[in-house]
Design an enzyme around this catalytic site. Sequence first.
Site, PDB file in Angstrom:
ATOM      1  N   LEU A  25       0.822  -1.212   0.000  1.00  0.00           N
ATOM      2  CA  LEU A  25       0.000   0.000   0.000  1.00  0.00           C
ATOM      3  C   LEU A  25       0.852   1.256   0.000  1.00  0.00           C
ATOM      4  O   LEU A  25       0.621   2.170  -0.786  1.00  0.00           O
ATOM      5  CB  LEU A  25      -0.927  -0.004   1.218  1.00  0.00           C
ATOM      6  CG  LEU A  25      -1.896  -1.185   1.343  1.00  0.00           C
ATOM      7  CD1 LEU A  25      -2.705  -1.058   2.622  1.00  0.00           C
ATOM      8  CD2 LEU A  25      -2.816  -1.262   0.130  1.00  0.00           C
ATOM      9  N   GLN A  27       5.041   2.858   0.958  1.00  0.00           N
ATOM     10  CA  GLN A  27       6.432   2.595   1.303  1.00  0.00           C
ATOM     11  C   GLN A  27       7.076   3.893   1.748  1.00  0.00           C
ATOM     12  O   GLN A  27       6.938   4.926   1.106  1.00  0.00           O
ATOM     13  CB  GLN A  27       7.177   2.002   0.103  1.00  0.00           C
ATOM     14  CG  GLN A  27       7.161   2.905  -1.131  1.00  0.00           C
ATOM     15  CD  GLN A  27       7.615   2.191  -2.372  1.00  0.00           C
ATOM     16  OE1 GLN A  27       7.094   1.140  -2.733  1.00  0.00           O
ATOM     17  NE2 GLN A  27       8.612   2.760  -3.038  1.00  0.00           N
ATOM     18  N   GLY A  28       7.730   3.849   2.891  1.00  0.00           N
ATOM     19  CA  GLY A  28       8.406   5.022   3.424  1.00  0.00           C
ATOM     20  C   GLY A  28       9.854   4.702   3.716  1.00  0.00           C
ATOM     21  O   GLY A  28      10.338   3.598   3.441  1.00  0.00           O
ATOM     22  N   ALA A  29      10.544   5.678   4.280  1.00  0.00           N
ATOM     23  CA  ALA A  29      11.956   5.487   4.589  1.00  0.00           C
ATOM     24  C   ALA A  29      12.158   4.434   5.673  1.00  0.00           C
ATOM     25  O   ALA A  29      13.166   3.732   5.692  1.00  0.00           O
ATOM     26  CB  ALA A  29      12.566   6.816   5.025  1.00  0.00           C
ATOM     27  N   GLU A  30      11.171   4.330   6.583  1.00  0.00           N
ATOM     28  CA  GLU A  30      11.331   3.437   7.729  1.00  0.00           C
ATOM     29  C   GLU A  30      10.542   2.141   7.620  1.00  0.00           C
ATOM     30  O   GLU A  30      10.880   1.160   8.283  1.00  0.00           O
ATOM     31  CB  GLU A  30      10.921   4.168   9.018  1.00  0.00           C
ATOM     32  CG  GLU A  30      11.794   5.354   9.373  1.00  0.00           C
ATOM     33  CD  GLU A  30      13.235   4.947   9.657  1.00  0.00           C
ATOM     34  OE1 GLU A  30      13.434   3.865  10.239  1.00  0.00           O
ATOM     35  OE2 GLU A  30      14.151   5.703   9.282  1.00  0.00           O
ATOM     36  N   HIS A  32       7.309  -0.376   5.323  1.00  0.00           N
ATOM     37  CA  HIS A  32       6.414  -0.678   4.211  1.00  0.00           C
ATOM     38  C   HIS A  32       5.118  -1.228   4.790  1.00  0.00           C
ATOM     39  O   HIS A  32       5.138  -2.046   5.714  1.00  0.00           O
ATOM     40  CB  HIS A  32       7.035  -1.716   3.269  1.00  0.00           C
ATOM     41  CG  HIS A  32       8.290  -1.257   2.600  1.00  0.00           C
ATOM     42  ND1 HIS A  32       9.481  -1.061   3.288  1.00  0.00           N
ATOM     43  CD2 HIS A  32       8.554  -0.942   1.303  1.00  0.00           C
ATOM     44  CE1 HIS A  32      10.409  -0.657   2.435  1.00  0.00           C
ATOM     45  NE2 HIS A  32       9.873  -0.572   1.233  1.00  0.00           N
ATOM     46  N   LEU A  33       3.988  -0.791   4.235  1.00  0.00           N
ATOM     47  CA  LEU A  33       2.690  -1.237   4.729  1.00  0.00           C
ATOM     48  C   LEU A  33       1.987  -2.061   3.654  1.00  0.00           C
ATOM     49  O   LEU A  33       1.855  -1.629   2.514  1.00  0.00           O
ATOM     50  CB  LEU A  33       1.821  -0.044   5.121  1.00  0.00           C
ATOM     51  CG  LEU A  33       0.453  -0.385   5.719  1.00  0.00           C
ATOM     52  CD1 LEU A  33       0.617  -1.059   7.081  1.00  0.00           C
ATOM     53  CD2 LEU A  33      -0.406   0.871   5.851  1.00  0.00           C
ATOM     54  N   ASP A 171       3.219  12.031  15.238  1.00  0.00           N
ATOM     55  CA  ASP A 171       3.017  12.409  13.830  1.00  0.00           C
ATOM     56  C   ASP A 171       1.525  12.552  13.549  1.00  0.00           C
ATOM     57  O   ASP A 171       0.975  11.892  12.665  1.00  0.00           O
ATOM     58  CB  ASP A 171       3.645  11.360  12.910  1.00  0.00           C
ATOM     59  CG  ASP A 171       3.654  11.795  11.443  1.00  0.00           C
ATOM     60  OD1 ASP A 171       3.591  13.018  11.190  1.00  0.00           O
ATOM     61  OD2 ASP A 171       3.727  10.920  10.568  1.00  0.00           O
TER      62      ASP A 171
END
Length: 272
Positions: A25, A27-30, A32-33, A171
């Site tokens: 769904l 993807q980030g630096a830290e 993945h979902l 956040d």
Amino acid sequence: MSQDPYTPPPLPKPFTNTTPPPTLLTQGAEAHLYKTIHLNTNTPAALKIRPSKPYRHPILDRRLTRQRILQEARCLVKLVREGVNVPAVLALDWEGQGGENGNGGAWLLMEWIEGLVVRVVFERWEAFIKASGGSLGEKELRREEEKVRGLMRGIGGVVGGLHKAGVIHGDLTTSNLILRTGDVDIKDGESPAMVGDVVLIDFGLAGQSSSEEDRAVDLYVLERAFGSTHPQAEKFFEEVLEGYKDSYKGAAVTLKRLQDVRMRGRKRSMIG
């Protein structure tokens, strides 16, 4: 010059042969979902993977990743126990074997929250207001504004429950809130329904804290998010604070500290 297609890290072993396979769904630096299936109950679930960081020393990598996935899970478990609307933790694991050559990745499996991201709800509402071009009558406009006020109070209520439980999100934005609603397939140009429970998600930066400063900064981040992302809804932000006061008895002290945080934010903006 063309870029190579992105290849996500390998899936954890429990999810390599699931049917259907997990769907990426975000993807980030830290992290993945993925959307996947909880194997025991055959129900939808959210899978968050924190991949190993090859640039870090392997021992440090495993230690930091394990610490962060456990901190996120502990916050969620505590909040579920306190009755706050967050995803329930279903399972987690980390890969800490193999000495210096071992993988430092970790994963967290959570309850799947069906609904609309609150950011999308407000975007659709603002698009509806803009498309109406001022043609709404007084009663219709008042009804639309009451819908927004109600959702804002719901947001404040869930944040108040979060802080009452001694957890800081870290956040708070409308992208990290989901409205549980059956009105998911609304057509463009229509006013979205805003009835349903507000659920907090993505606790990757969360921690346990009883600091009024931390709580005030949480609220300030949310306020700034409305100012930058939802300018038409920003004027109703006081309703968030009203909902916050209704759900958290210590709100008065936090809101007083929020005034100080706002002042510091304005000074930084002036200085540049």
